[in-house]
Design a protein around this motif. Structure first.
Motif: not given
Ligand code: COA
Length: 165
Positions: A41-55, A8-14
């Motif tokens: 508690s974090k303000q991500p740059l990318f949406t979850s879908a974007e983060r997953l796609n980048m991984i 698991p992780g925020s991966f914003d980005p990986a």
């Protein structure tokens, strides 16, 4: 019995640090769930879908065997519950310094209390111990070269995001 782990992780980005841990985890488990978790508690740059796609793109770019990998997001709810529902016995956490362990130790204990899931700590690769998602974003925003820290796919997405803002 199938040995299943959740990474698991925020991966914003990986970063390449995260991807190194992921690659090594696939050698230890039959199935590894890469779980992009929403951290309020974090303000991500990318949406979850974007983060997953980048991984997914990064894994392909690095030639990591995708057959043991499953990709998912957790927008709410407990990580321990996700692990239990998916039959995972272990959570994978990468650690870079002692500070990471201090932060992670109570979480691993609470997760174990909640569902009996174990946390496996994997040391980050030498040379990547100082990399973090925030630093990568900061360097990119200030025009620095991030190619040593992230894949081309991630680098490109960060540039697109910065150009759009
Ligand atoms: N290489 C590079 N960077 C690494 C790394 C590695 N191997 N391991 C960790 N990091 C960095 C990350 O880049 C991140 O840096 P940043 O703060 O600059 O973005 C930082 O370490 C923290 O990692 P991250 O993946 O963002 O974890 P987190 O602290 O946001 O989230 C969760 C931890 C998501 C697993 C935790 O909040 C969680 O379990 N949430 C679900 C809800 C829940 O069950 N809560 C109860 C927990 S007991």
């Amino acid at each position: 019995m199938k040995h299943i782990a959740v990474y698991p992780g925020s991966f914003d980005p990986a970063t390449l640090g995260h991807l190194g841990i992921l690659k090594r985890a696939t050698k230890l488990f039959d199935e590894v769930h890469v779980l992009v978790v929403h951290n309020p508690s974090k303000q991500p740059l990318f949406t979850s879908a974007e983060r997953l796609n980048m991984i997914k793109q990064s894994v392909r770019e690095l030639g990591v065997d995708i057959s043991p990998l499953r990709f998912s997001t957790l927008e709410s709810g407990l990580l321990a519950e996700y692990a239990e529902v998916h039959g995972a016995h272990a959570l994978i956490k990468g650690f870079r310094t002692v500070a990471d362990i201090e932060y992670e130790l109570p979480m691993s204990q609470v997760n174990n209390d909640l569902s009996g899931v174990e946390t496996i700590f994997m040391a980050s690769e030498p040379g990547l111990g100082y990399v973090s998602s925030s630093l990568v974003k900061e360097v990119a925003a200030l025009g620095g070269d991030i190619s040593k820290y992230v894949t081309d796919a991630v680098s490109q997405k960060i540039q697109e995001k910065l150009n759009a803002s």
